[in-house]
Each structure stands twice: as C-alpha cells, then as structure tokens.
Scaffold this active site. Structure first.
Site, mmCIF file in Angstrom:
data_model
loop_
_atom_site.group_PDB
_atom_site.id
_atom_site.type_symbol
_atom_site.label_atom_id
_atom_site.label_comp_id
_atom_site.label_asym_id
_atom_site.label_seq_id
_atom_site.Cartn_x
_atom_site.Cartn_y
_atom_site.Cartn_z
ATOM 1 N N GLY A 146 33.340 15.861 21.999
ATOM 2 C CA GLY A 146 33.440 16.752 20.844
ATOM 3 C C GLY A 146 34.761 16.520 20.117
ATOM 4 N N GLY A 147 35.709 17.416 20.344
ATOM 5 C CA GLY A 147 36.993 17.410 19.620
ATOM 6 C C GLY A 147 37.663 16.050 19.501
ATOM 7 C CD GLU A 192 29.397 24.252 20.245
ATOM 8 O OE1 GLU A 192 29.079 23.532 19.273
ATOM 9 O OE2 GLU A 192 30.362 23.995 20.997
ATOM 10 N N GLY A 223 35.243 22.561 24.778
ATOM 11 C CA GLY A 223 36.293 22.995 23.853
ATOM 12 C C GLY A 223 37.381 23.831 24.500
ATOM 13 C CG HIS A 250 25.656 21.511 21.865
ATOM 14 N ND1 HIS A 250 26.472 22.611 21.845
ATOM 15 C CD2 HIS A 250 26.443 20.455 22.180
ATOM 16 C CE1 HIS A 250 27.723 22.229 22.117
ATOM 17 N NE2 HIS A 250 27.729 20.919 22.331
ATOM 18 C CB SER A 292 37.611 19.345 27.992
ATOM 19 O OG SER A 292 37.504 20.650 27.430
ATOM 20 C CD GLU A 337 28.039 18.675 25.908
ATOM 21 O OE1 GLU A 337 28.981 17.980 25.559
ATOM 22 O OE2 GLU A 337 27.447 19.456 25.132
ATOM 23 C CG ASN A 342 28.453 17.577 18.831
ATOM 24 O OD1 ASN A 342 28.291 17.653 17.603
ATOM 25 N ND2 ASN A 342 28.212 18.594 19.644
ATOM 26 C CD1 TRP A 343 32.404 13.339 14.998
ATOM 27 C CD2 TRP A 343 31.984 13.170 12.801
ATOM 28 N NE1 TRP A 343 32.841 12.119 14.581
ATOM 29 C CE2 TRP A 343 32.598 11.979 13.234
ATOM 30 C CE3 TRP A 343 31.628 13.293 11.454
ATOM 31 C CZ2 TRP A 343 32.868 10.919 12.359
ATOM 32 C CZ3 TRP A 343 31.889 12.236 10.595
ATOM 33 C CH2 TRP A 343 32.501 11.067 11.042
ATOM 34 C CE LYS A 344 31.181 20.570 19.911
ATOM 35 N NZ LYS A 344 31.654 21.470 20.935
HETATM 36 P P1 13P Z 1 34.615 19.137 23.473
HETATM 37 O O1 13P Z 1 34.723 17.651 23.789
HETATM 38 O O2 13P Z 1 35.374 19.511 22.246
HETATM 39 O O3 13P Z 1 34.919 19.965 24.668
HETATM 40 O O4 13P Z 1 33.081 19.401 23.098
HETATM 41 C C1 13P Z 1 32.086 18.977 23.968
HETATM 42 C C2 13P Z 1 30.780 19.114 23.302
HETATM 43 O O5 13P Z 1 30.309 20.218 23.066
HETATM 44 C C3 13P Z 1 30.073 17.887 22.918
HETATM 45 O O6 13P Z 1 28.754 18.153 22.586
#
Ligand code: 13P
Length: 244
Positions: free
Chosen positions: A228-229, A101, A165, A99, A207, A159, A7-9
């Site tokens: 994510g990151g 967010e 994050g 998600h 994470s 998640e 997930n690149w956000k």
């Molecule tokens: P991180 O891997 O940056 O913690 O993000 C997780 C995420 O929200 C994937 O959808």
C-alpha cells in the site's frame, strides 16, 4: 516467479500518476535497461482515473495494470459502478477483491466478494482476493470463511487487518504459518478443481516497505507482496521491485 502488487488506494491524480511512472521509467532505464525483468510479475492497482496513464507506461516498463474495484453485474441500473467488461476494455488485467477497506467501509460481504471473483474470472481479469483477520479474531475461522470465495485462477493476498497502514508488520513466523494454512485450506476445499489441486499464489500485505520486503519475499510459502503506502513513492517501490 514472485508477484509484486501495488495498491494505491484513493491516492494520486492523473498528473501525480504521470510523475510517478515517469520517475519509475527513469530509474528503470538506469538500473534495468528500461524493463522490469521478466522473472517477476508487477501489478499496479491504480484508481479508475489513472488507468489510462498506467496503460501508457505498462508495455514499456513491463507491468500489469490493475484496478481496485468493480461491480460483478454485467451491466444495468447500478449508478456509479463500473463493470469488469469496462475495465478490460481499457486495458486492465487484474483487480483487487475483498480488500478489508471494502469489507469494513463499504459493507462488502463474503457472498458479494465471491460474486466479484466469478465476475472477474469470467471477464479475463485476475482477481486478487484479499483475506485476513482483525485484531483478536481467530485466524483459521476467518480464513476458512473468507476462502470460500476462492476459485482457481485467483491470486490470494493475506492481509492481517491489524497490519494494514499501521506500521505493525506480521512476523515472518506469523506470515509463514498463515500462508501455509491458506494453501492447506485451498487444497482441502479442492477449489483448484484438480487432484491434487493447483496451489494458489499467496501474497503478503500489511506495512510492507522497502526495508522489510526482501525478508518477507524470502519467507516460505510467500509468492509475493501487496504493497500500500510504500508503493506511492517511486524510489521505495523500485527498491521493493528490485530486491528479488
Ligand atoms: P499498507 O502497505 O499501507 O499497510 O497497505 C496494505 C494494503 O492494504 C494493501 O492492499
């Protein structure tokens, strides 16, 4: 088959995306004769603007292109929104739904998330339904409520919000317990529509990085990861893909 989803956000311009996939292609050529092996399913959820670039590399590298959002209505007066049909038309095959967010920053409710699961499945997109508790919330109560949106054909991503994050990854015991609970709740609801119901694939997200991915992927009831990151860096993402 393990599922490695990214997930690149809201990261990477088209130019950045080009560079990322170019680097991934180079690394693949060196290590895997150009293709992600077919014993794993890699899904990369990019911003809308980078879907075209991702499509250019998807067949060559062997990954599925995913989006991060859409509106469940077929079409109509929804200024600024994109429908599932529009995503399919440009080669998207999966989409993130629910998600944390989107739930927290954009007020998406369980009811709306459920409409999105239906909308995605109806249009041939695989929804990746994200669920998870906030710090201090009761796991079973949150999962029972959020899993009402599940339907057969969706992938589930567990998640925990406190792990997203933050660098605070859940312990293997916490992950195994939550995944077992998710599978039990889905089986009890018979959302799989079968008797016995088909168990859903459950990914862990929060994470995940190139150092902890192998251990998480080897844990019981873990069918994959949602990253994510660490998915923004071709080197790190390649390490995660190749650790299984
Ligand atoms: P991180 O891997 O940056 O913690 O993000 C997780 C995420 O929200 C994937 O959808």
């Amino acid at each position: 088959m393990k599922i490695i989803a990214a997930n690149w956000k809201m990261n990477k311009t088209r130019e950045d995306a080009h560079r990322f996939f170019g680097e991934l292609a180079e690394k693949m050529k060196l290590q895997h004769r150009g293709q992600i092996s077919n014993d794993k399913n890699v899904i990369i959820c990019v911003p809308f603007t980078a879907i075209g670039i991702a499509r250019e590399y998807a067949d060559e590298l062997g990954f599925t292109v995913g989006a991060q959002n859409f509106h469940p209505a077929k079409n109509g007066a929804y200024t600024g929104e994109i429908s599932a049909e529009m995503l399919c038309e440009i080669g998207t095959r999966a989409v993130l739904v629910g998600h944390s967010e989107r739930r927290t920053l954009f007020g998406e409710t369980d009811d709306f998330v459920a409409q999105k699961v239906t909308g995605a499945l109806t249009n041939g997109l695989t929804p990746i339904l994200c669920v998870g508790e906030k710090d201090g919330e009761k796991l079973e109560a949150v999962l029972s409520k959020q899993l009402k949106s599940y339907q057969k054909g969706a992938i589930i991503a567990y998640e925990p919000v406190w792990a997203i994050g933050t660098g605070k990854v859940a312990t293997i015991a916490q992950i195994e317990q939550a995944h077992a609970l998710i599978k039990k709740l889905v089986a009890e609801s018979n959302a799989g529509g079968l008797n016995p119901p088909e168990p859903p694939a459950v990914l862990y997200g929060g994470s995940v990085n190139e150092k902890n991915a192998a251990e998480i992927l080897a844990a019981k009831n873990v069918d994959g990861v949602l990253v994510g990151g660490a998915s923004l860096d071709a080197d790190k993402f390649m390490t995660i893909i190749t650790c299984v």
